[in-house]
Design a protein around this motif. Structure first.
Motif, short mmCIF file in Angstrom:
data_model
loop_
_atom_site.label_atom_id
_atom_site.label_comp_id
_atom_site.label_asym_id
_atom_site.label_seq_id
_atom_site.Cartn_x
_atom_site.Cartn_y
_atom_site.Cartn_z
N GLN A 120 4.00 5.25 36.80
CA GLN A 120 5.42 4.95 36.66
C GLN A 120 5.94 4.38 37.98
OE1 GLN A 120 7.11 5.28 33.74
NE2 GLN A 120 5.13 5.88 32.85
N ILE A 121 6.80 3.38 37.87
CA ILE A 121 7.32 2.71 39.07
C ILE A 121 8.26 3.65 39.81
CG2 ILE A 121 8.72 0.81 39.92
CD1 ILE A 121 7.67 -0.91 37.68
N VAL A 122 7.96 3.87 41.11
CA VAL A 122 8.82 4.68 41.96
C VAL A 122 9.86 3.82 42.65
CG1 VAL A 122 8.87 6.24 43.96
CG2 VAL A 122 6.97 6.36 42.33
N GLU A 123 9.43 2.66 43.17
CA GLU A 123 10.34 1.78 43.89
C GLU A 123 9.76 0.38 43.90
OE1 GLU A 123 13.92 1.06 45.87
OE2 GLU A 123 13.20 2.97 45.06
N LYS A 124 10.65 -0.62 43.85
CA LYS A 124 10.25 -2.02 43.95
C LYS A 124 10.90 -2.65 45.17
CE LYS A 124 9.50 -3.42 39.10
NZ LYS A 124 9.96 -4.35 38.05
N SER A 125 10.15 -3.56 45.80
CA SER A 125 10.74 -4.36 46.87
C SER A 125 11.55 -5.49 46.25
CB SER A 125 9.64 -4.93 47.77
OG SER A 125 8.93 -5.94 47.07
N ARG A 126 12.21 -6.27 47.09
CA ARG A 126 12.86 -7.47 46.58
C ARG A 126 11.79 -8.45 46.11
NH1 ARG A 126 12.85 -11.86 49.78
NH2 ARG A 126 14.78 -12.62 48.82
N GLY B 254 7.32 -15.33 41.08
CA GLY B 254 7.88 -14.18 41.80
C GLY B 254 6.82 -13.17 42.17
N TYR B 255 6.87 -12.66 43.39
CA TYR B 255 5.94 -11.66 43.90
C TYR B 255 6.74 -10.43 44.33
CZ TYR B 255 2.18 -15.11 43.89
OH TYR B 255 1.24 -16.03 43.51
N THR B 256 6.30 -9.26 43.83
CA THR B 256 7.02 -8.00 44.09
C THR B 256 6.03 -6.95 44.56
OG1 THR B 256 8.56 -8.55 42.31
CG2 THR B 256 8.62 -6.30 43.17
N CYS B 257 6.34 -6.29 45.65
CA CYS B 257 5.55 -5.15 46.15
C CYS B 257 6.12 -3.88 45.49
CB CYS B 257 5.63 -5.06 47.66
SG CYS B 257 4.58 -3.78 48.39
N THR B 258 5.27 -3.13 44.77
CA THR B 258 5.74 -2.04 43.92
C THR B 258 4.98 -0.76 44.24
OG1 THR B 258 6.11 -3.69 42.19
CG2 THR B 258 6.24 -1.37 41.54
N VAL B 259 5.70 0.37 44.28
CA VAL B 259 5.10 1.69 44.50
C VAL B 259 5.06 2.42 43.16
CG1 VAL B 259 5.30 3.88 45.71
CG2 VAL B 259 5.96 1.77 46.86
#
Length: 664
Positions: free
Chosen positions: A115-121, A104-109
């Protein structure tokens, strides 16, 4: 005439597109991909906007592998970033896919505190495995066999996903009988034939399709649109073009269209030919195809068709407000229209009155080329000078808010009349009656009358809306005073019953300010043409005389108070002056007998003299003045008595003239 004043605030809500300074979501997220081992692969991630303290990282199976445009681990040396912060692009590229890259590959802000602000699918990556070079491996259980003895031959390959195809060949033809398969950690094929030929694995380098094809997009007008196209096994004689509604718009790097909003994101290593549209417009909607052409401009292979849907935003002139008439009479129906472009999706038009949303009397019309929302109501006197606002919003971009307005609405109505008296009607005094009128148009005529009628010599008109009765009598008690006002819309009248009171009776009604009444009707009287032949009589009633007397007394009292204040202020200002004058210290001296003798504050004794001439030098001696000064200790230093004609010592003076030291 009385004017009803309306206070109307027109608030122009003008909004422009603004930049959001914090993360606002992903414009493009990674999607599931299946790729053959050894081939390149490309994951997309485009963010809309980041805060200065935020950054983007890729996660592989939950482990961070990048920070913005940098790969942070050596384990992933075949990884690289296609990074463009201005464009918001944080795409991940794998040069030669390996089996361990699956997952699994996730683009993460992340924020500044990691701290994680938002994750892509999460995109699931599947690797199609190829057996290693040493496979297949053939073996036999024995080196020799007797006639009639069973022969077992083995063909071994890695257990891959998907499984490799193993086939035994005898005399060029394929063998389909006597075969047996077993999967126990490795793949095996068994047969009863002697091996003459082996089928070896070989990877093809000819074009076999696309690693990634464009997908359907739905973009807002003005936003960025991005189509993916990654080809596999491109021949040197081939080139890649994009088609829009069947028309070729690019050839490799070159854009064949006239617009400058198109661009190609090419990476020859990964065979990426992505298509970008900046500031997407309505004419960009339609079908997009990534196609591979050969040297004869014939299509070799084409991707699936991607459909672009553009969510439209009304152009800048809209909304447009329209009023069917310039003015309305009270009781007429008013129709206000708010017009916008007929977009997809439709904009939202909303009518407001006094900052309140209107929910009734609305109708929509999309039959024409535009989208129209109308508001209808019955005109009333209270609607005069009112303003109605139409506000446009759209679901495509919630930040867009535009408005137009209609008004002030001009409502014509007949006069509204009332009569007031300046004070109680006292027997024997003058009585004043004022006729107020609120009308539109304001041009109106006034007509006074009495019921029952009275002698015309008992009253006169100061102007058309002020009636004066010179001297009241008991015969006026109970008589009605009537004022009738007429304009172009209609007539209206009002009446007041005269109640004559004797002196000493306390008035029940509050007195009307006569001066204020004059001011309120000043505009009306100014707009009227005064009859110059009319003789205006000026009569002063006892009430007015008493008012003037009270005014004179008030003015005298104010003058007396002002004089007292001035005297007090001057007295306070003279206190420090007297103190300094009479308490100043006097210098004195005391002789032996103890009697004080006063001496001046300052005295001095000037002495002028000339130094003797020095014969040996042959020059004239300088003139000098010596002053002795005595001043009391508390006196300030006065430069008047500091007279020094020659500021230098004598020795310095002669030294400057080259006198020898011995002569001094």
């Amino acid at each position: 005439m009385f004017y009803k004043l309306y206070c109307t605030h027109l608030v122009l809500l003008t909004f422009v597109l603004y930049e959001v300074t914090s993360f606002s979501g992903f414009q493009m997220e990674p999607s599931d991909i299946s790729q053959t081992e050894g081939e390149p692969v490309y994951f997309n991630c485009i963010v809309r906007k980041l805060d200065d303290s935020e950054y983007v990282s890729w996660l592989h199976n939950g482990h961070k592998i990048s920070n913005n445009g940098v790969i942070i681990t050596n384990t992933y040396s075949h990884y690289s970033m296609d990074f463009d912060s201005a464009f918001g692009s944080y795409n991940l590229r794998i040069q030669q896919v390996q089996r361990r890259d699956k997952g699994g590959y996730t683009c993460t802000v992340y924020d500044s505190n990691d701290q994680i602000v938002e994750k892509s699918r999460t995109a699931n990556f599947t690797v199609s495995e190829i057996p290693q070079q040493q496979y297949p491996i053939c073996s036999s259980t024995k080196t020799s066999y007797r006639i009639g003895q069973r022969v077992v031959l083995q063909c071994i390959s890695e257990k891959t996903t998907p499984l490799a195809l193993l086939k035994w060949v005898h005399n060029i033809g394929g063998s389909e009988s006597g075969l047996k398969e077993s999967v126990n950690g490795i793949g095996k094929s068994f047969g009863t034939w002697i091996v003459l030929y082996l089928l070896m694995f070989q990877r093809t380098h000819s074009l076999s399709g696309f690693n990634k094809e464009p997908g359907n997009e739905n973009q807002a007008e003005g936003d960025l649109t991005y189509f993916n196209c990654i080809v596999r096994g491109l021949d040197e004689t081939h080139y890649v073009s994009w088609l829009h509604n069947g028309r070729k718009i690019s050839k490799n790097y070159d854009i064949l269209s006239d617009t400058n909003r198109y661009s190609i994101d090419i990476d020859s290593n990964s065979r990426k030919y992505n298509f970008e549209i900046e500031n997407t417009q309505r004419q960009d909607k339609g079908e997009y195809v990534c196609a591979v052409y050969d040297s004869s401009d014939s299509i070799v292979v084409r991707s699936r068709t991607a459909n672009l849907t553009v969510s439209e935003i009304p152009q800048e002139p809209y909304p447009i407000c329209h009023n069917a008439k310039l003015s309305y009479s009270a009781g007429q129906s008013v129709l206000l229209s708010c017009i916008s472009e007929k977009t997809s999706p439709l904009a939202h038009l909303k009518w407001k009155h006094n900052s309140i949303d209107l929910t009734t009397g609305l109708s929509e019309d999309t039959s024409s080329g535009n989208y129209k929302v109308s508001y209808s109501f019955i005109a009333r006197q209270s609607h005069n000078r009112d303003i109605f606002i139409c506000e446009l919003t759209t679901s495509v971009n919630p930040t867009i808010r535009r408005n137009c307005s209609i008004g002030p609405i001009n409502v014509l109505y007949a006069p509204v009349v009332r009569i007031e008296q300046t004070s109680d009607v006292i027997l024997g005094n003058e009585a004043i009656f004022i006729c107020y009128s609120d009308a539109n148009p304001q041009e109106a005529t006034y007509q006074w009358s009495f019921d029952p009628p009275i002698d015309e010599t008992m009253y006169y008109l100061e102007n058309e809306f002020i009636l004066r009765i010179k001297k009241t009598t008991n015969s006026l008690n109970g008589i009605q005073v009537i004022c009738k006002v007429t304009n172009s819309i209609g007539s209206e009248s009002n009446k007041l019953i005269i109640k004559v009171k004797t002196r000493g009776v306390i008035a029940d009604n509050e007195d009307v300010d006569y001066d204020k009444a004059i001011d309120e009707n000043k505009d009306i009287s100014d707009s009227k043409k005064v009859n110059k032949n009319q003789q205006m009589l000026q009569t002063k009633s006892p009430t007015i005389n008493n008012s003037n007397t009270n005014s004179d007394i008030s003015i005298s009292l104010v003058v007396i108070i002002a004089l007292v204040c001035i005297i007090v202020i001057l007295g306070l200002a003279l206190i420090p002056v007297g103190y300094m004058r009479y308490t100043r210290r006097q210098p004195s001296d005391t002789i032996s007998r103890g009697r004080p003798v006063s001496i001046p504050d300052v005295y001095f004794e000037p002495r002028d003299h000339i130094d003797l001439m020095l014969p040996q030098l042959g020059i004239t001696a300088p003139w000098m003045r010596t002053v002795g000064v005595q001043v009391p200790g508390e006196c300030e230093y006065d430069v008047t008595y500091n007279t020094q004609v020659m500021p230098q010592p004598r020795q310095v003076y002669y030294t400057q003239r080259m006198y020898p030291a011995s002569s001094l």
